[in-house]
Write an enzyme that holds these catalytic residues in place. Structure first.
Site, PDB file in Angstrom:
ATOM      1  CB  SER A  83      52.774  56.422  16.203  1.00 43.72           C
ATOM      2  OG  SER A  83      52.562  55.029  16.219  1.00 43.72           O
TER       3      SER A  83
HETATM    4  N1  SAM Z   1      52.397  52.314  11.608  1.00 45.35           N
HETATM    5  C1  SAM Z   1      51.036  52.767  11.791  1.00 45.35           C
HETATM    6  C2  SAM Z   1      50.793  54.127  11.192  1.00 45.35           C
HETATM    7  O1  SAM Z   1      51.715  54.713  10.620  1.00 45.35           O
HETATM    8  O2  SAM Z   1      49.641  54.580  11.276  1.00 45.35           O
HETATM    9  C3  SAM Z   1      50.587  52.740  13.232  1.00 45.35           C
HETATM   10  C4  SAM Z   1      50.465  51.362  13.710  1.00 45.35           C
HETATM   11  S1  SAM Z   1      49.293  51.089  14.985  1.00 45.35           S
HETATM   12  C5  SAM Z   1      50.076  51.836  16.352  1.00 45.35           C
HETATM   13  C6  SAM Z   1      49.588  49.347  15.198  1.00 45.35           C
HETATM   14  C7  SAM Z   1      49.026  48.510  14.062  1.00 45.35           C
HETATM   15  O3  SAM Z   1      49.559  47.198  14.176  1.00 45.35           O
HETATM   16  C8  SAM Z   1      47.500  48.360  14.109  1.00 45.35           C
HETATM   17  O4  SAM Z   1      46.927  48.760  12.902  1.00 45.35           O
HETATM   18  C9  SAM Z   1      47.303  46.871  14.358  1.00 45.35           C
HETATM   19  O5  SAM Z   1      46.156  46.335  13.755  1.00 45.35           O
HETATM   20  C10 SAM Z   1      48.570  46.305  13.748  1.00 45.35           C
HETATM   21  N2  SAM Z   1      48.946  44.955  14.221  1.00 45.35           N
HETATM   22  C11 SAM Z   1      48.873  44.413  15.455  1.00 45.35           C
HETATM   23  N3  SAM Z   1      49.326  43.149  15.443  1.00 45.35           N
HETATM   24  C12 SAM Z   1      49.718  42.893  14.160  1.00 45.35           C
HETATM   25  C13 SAM Z   1      50.282  41.760  13.504  1.00 45.35           C
HETATM   26  N4  SAM Z   1      50.552  40.621  14.137  1.00 45.35           N
HETATM   27  N5  SAM Z   1      50.541  41.850  12.181  1.00 45.35           N
HETATM   28  C14 SAM Z   1      50.270  42.993  11.492  1.00 45.35           C
HETATM   29  N6  SAM Z   1      49.734  44.082  12.051  1.00 45.35           N
HETATM   30  C15 SAM Z   1      49.464  44.035  13.379  1.00 45.35           C
END
Ligand code: SAM
Length: 238
Positions: A83
């Site tokens: 993000s």
């Molecule tokens: N917090 C992260 C960082 O600091 O880089 C950015 C997160 S990214 C915008 C969203 C993440 O959520 C992705 O890596 C995606 O694979 C994960 N995601 C989506 N659905 C999910 C779920 N049900 N459980 C765990 N992770 C999930």
């Protein structure tokens, strides 16, 4: 003898490219905090200090290292993103973690947000759905010298009951609504911060658990990748 003494000052003038690079990144980080975060009204010293300390450039793919401190999100592979720094700061500020608390993050991604939380003095458990993304997060955190974060691979919409209850839960993917299992795993007085909306546009939302009731506050519009899982969106197949 004469030759040796003449060569010494030259050797001492040699620059250390690693420390030069670290200084450059530290300056970029300071500038990021001043122009993107403080300037937009975030004043929480714990958040500002964490953003100033965590080396964000170690959490982006090598090809994007020079852009790590830019005012935008970046791709991290597997269709996912790290993000925008300001959004990381806003979400951390809304969660308002206090030292000693236990925080669950859903969506480890690059591991950067988890590193910011640890820097705020809390215990962090983070869940990532995509296994190679979880492995990369672990590698990034190790490179940054952080080895006290529990990274779990799985569906974060179910939470992680083994370590519950949590003082705070941060969902870093777009949720259609706050998953019920996460509400159940929150302490009394705890809060959940998440982007809630449809798959394409969401509102930054905070809920608080007070006397077993949930109170909702809404903040600005944001855009996140979807939360995929049992209490999130279904995976879309092209
Ligand atoms: N917090 C992260 C960082 O600091 O880089 C950015 C997160 S990214 C915008 C969203 C993440 O959520 C992705 O890596 C995606 O694979 C994960 N995601 C989506 N659905 C999910 C779920 N049900 N459980 C765990 N992770 C999930």
């Amino acid at each position: 003898m004469f030759y040796k003494t003449r060569s010494m000052p030259q050797l001492m003038l040699l620059k250390n490219p690693d420390s030069e690079m670290n200084n450059t990144r530290a300056l970029e980080r300071e500038q990021m905090v001043n122009t993107q975060i403080k300037a937009r009204g975030i004043a929480n010293p714990r958040v500002l200090n964490a953003m100033k300390t965590v080396p964000r450039h170690l959490f982006v793919p090598h090809a994007y290292e020079k852009e790590a401190y830019g005012d935008y999100p970046l791709p991290i592979g597997n269709g996912q993103t790290i993000s925008q720094p300001y959004i990381v700061a806003v979400m951390t500020d809304l969660l308002n973690p206090s030292p000693g608390e236990k925080i669950l993050e859903i969506g480890a991604g690059s591991g950067y947000q988890a590193a910011i939380l640890v820097q705020c003095g809390v215990e962090v458990i983070t869940i990532e759905r995509i296994s190679p993304v979880a492995s990369q997060a672990k590698e990034n955190l190790n490179r940054a010298g952080i080895d006290n974060i529990c990274i779990i691979t799985g569906d974060g919409t179910l939470g992680f009951p083994d370590k519950s209850p949590y003082d705070g839960i941060l969902i870093t993917a777009a949720a259609p609504e706050i998953p019920i299992p996460l509400k159940d795993q929150l302490v009394e007085g705890g809060r959940i911060v998440a982007p809630v909306g449809d798959r394409y546009i969401q509102v930054l939302t905070r809920i608080r658990r007070i006397n077993n009731e949930f109170f909702t506050e809404r903040f600005g519009a944001v855009r996140f990748v979807p939360l995929i899982g049992e209490y999130g969106w279904r995976e879309e197949r092209e």
